[in-house]
Scaffold this active site. Structure first.
Site, PDB file in Angstrom:
ATOM      1  N   ASP A  71       2.445   0.714  -2.765  1.00 34.17           N
ATOM      2  CA  ASP A  71       2.200   2.148  -2.877  1.00 34.17           C
ATOM      3  C   ASP A  71       2.397   2.843  -1.537  1.00 34.17           C
ATOM      4  O   ASP A  71       2.266   2.234  -0.469  1.00 34.17           O
ATOM      5  CB  ASP A  71       0.762   2.410  -3.332  1.00 34.17           C
ATOM      6  CG  ASP A  71       0.482   1.840  -4.697  1.00 34.17           C
ATOM      7  OD1 ASP A  71       1.422   1.725  -5.493  1.00 34.17           O
ATOM      8  OD2 ASP A  71      -0.678   1.502  -4.950  1.00 34.17           O
ATOM      9  N   LEU A  72       2.640   4.132  -1.604  1.00 34.69           N
ATOM     10  CA  LEU A  72       2.782   4.963  -0.417  1.00 34.69           C
ATOM     11  C   LEU A  72       1.588   4.808   0.517  1.00 34.69           C
ATOM     12  O   LEU A  72       1.740   4.743   1.736  1.00 34.69           O
ATOM     13  CB  LEU A  72       2.912   6.428  -0.872  1.00 34.69           C
ATOM     14  CG  LEU A  72       3.503   7.444   0.080  1.00 34.69           C
ATOM     15  CD1 LEU A  72       4.934   7.110   0.432  1.00 34.69           C
ATOM     16  CD2 LEU A  72       3.422   8.832  -0.538  1.00 34.69           C
TER      17      LEU A  72
END
Length: 180
Positions: free
Chosen positions: A45-46
Site C-alpha cells: 500500500d501507499l
C-alpha cells in the site's frame, strides 16, 4: 537469466511504475528503479513501507505473489494500544474479516526496531500507548495485516514488510534497491 530486484519501498510511493490517476502527482517505482522489463511481484500500500520484489520472470512473480503458494511475508507493525496475549492468540488462530477467515499468523511482541525515521512521522499521542509486533502471514489479501490488527482491537500505525520468503531488506535504506 532471471532478474530479481529487492527494493525498500518508502512510505508514500506507489507499487507501480506509472500513476494512472492524473489529478495528483504521486511518486512511483520509476523514480527509484530504472530497469526495463521488471514488474512488482505483489504490492505494498501507499502508506506501507519495506520489501517489494520485482522480477522479469512471470513464473517467479506468480510464485511470490499468488496466495496458493503461501510464501511467508513478515511484517513489523507498530500497533495502537498494548495487545495482551489473548489478542495475539486470535491472530495466531486466524481472524474473521469481511472477505473470510484468515490463515493463522505467526506473531510475537518485539522491542521497537531500529528503523529509519518515517516521513511524515507517525502521530504520537501521550494518552494512547503503542507497541511493536512481528507478524508473518502466508496470504496477501488487500491491506490484510492492517485489517487483522484492527479486528483484534489494535489498529496499525506503521507497517514495514521486512521479509518475503528468504529475501529481506536488512541493512537497506528506504529507496535503495539491489539485485537478489
Amino acid at each position: 537469466m532471471t532478474r530479481l530486484i529487492l527494493f525498500n519501498k518508502p512510505y508514500g510511493v506507489m507499487s507501480q511504475f506509472t500513476d494512472v490517476r492524473s489529478e495528483t502527482v504521486r511518486p512511483t517505482l520509476s523514480a527509484f528503479i530504472d530497469v526495463p522489463g521488471v514488474y512488482p511481484a505483489g504490492r505494498l500500500d501507499l502508506d506501507s513501507e519495506g520489501l517489494l520484489l520485482l522480477t522479469d520472470d512471470g513464473r517467479l512473480q506468480s510464485r511470490i505473489a499468488d496466495p496458493k503458494y503461501k510464501t511467508p511475508k513478515t511484517y513489523l507493525a507498530q500497533v495502537e494500544g498494548d495487545p495482551q496475549e489473548s489478542a495475539l492468540e486470535q491472530l495466531r488462530r486466524g481472524v474473521q474479516l469481511k472477505d473470510g477467515m484468515t490463515l493463522p499468523a505467526q506473531v510475537k511482541r518485539i522491542d521497537p526496531p531500529d528503523l529509519w525515521p518515517r516521513d511524515p512521522p507517525v502521530r504520537f499521542r501521550k494518552s494512547v500507548p503503542d507497541c511493536w509486533i512481528e507478524l508473518t502471514i502466508r496470504e496477501g489479501r488487500n491491506r490484510q495485516v492492517r485489517r487483522m490488527t484492527a479486528a483484534v482491537g489494535h489498529p496499525t500505525l506503521r507497517l514495514v514488510r521486512w521479509r518475503i520468503g528468504d529475501w529481506t531488506i536488512d541493512a537497506m535504506q528506504p529507496g535503495e534497491w539491489r539485485d537478489g
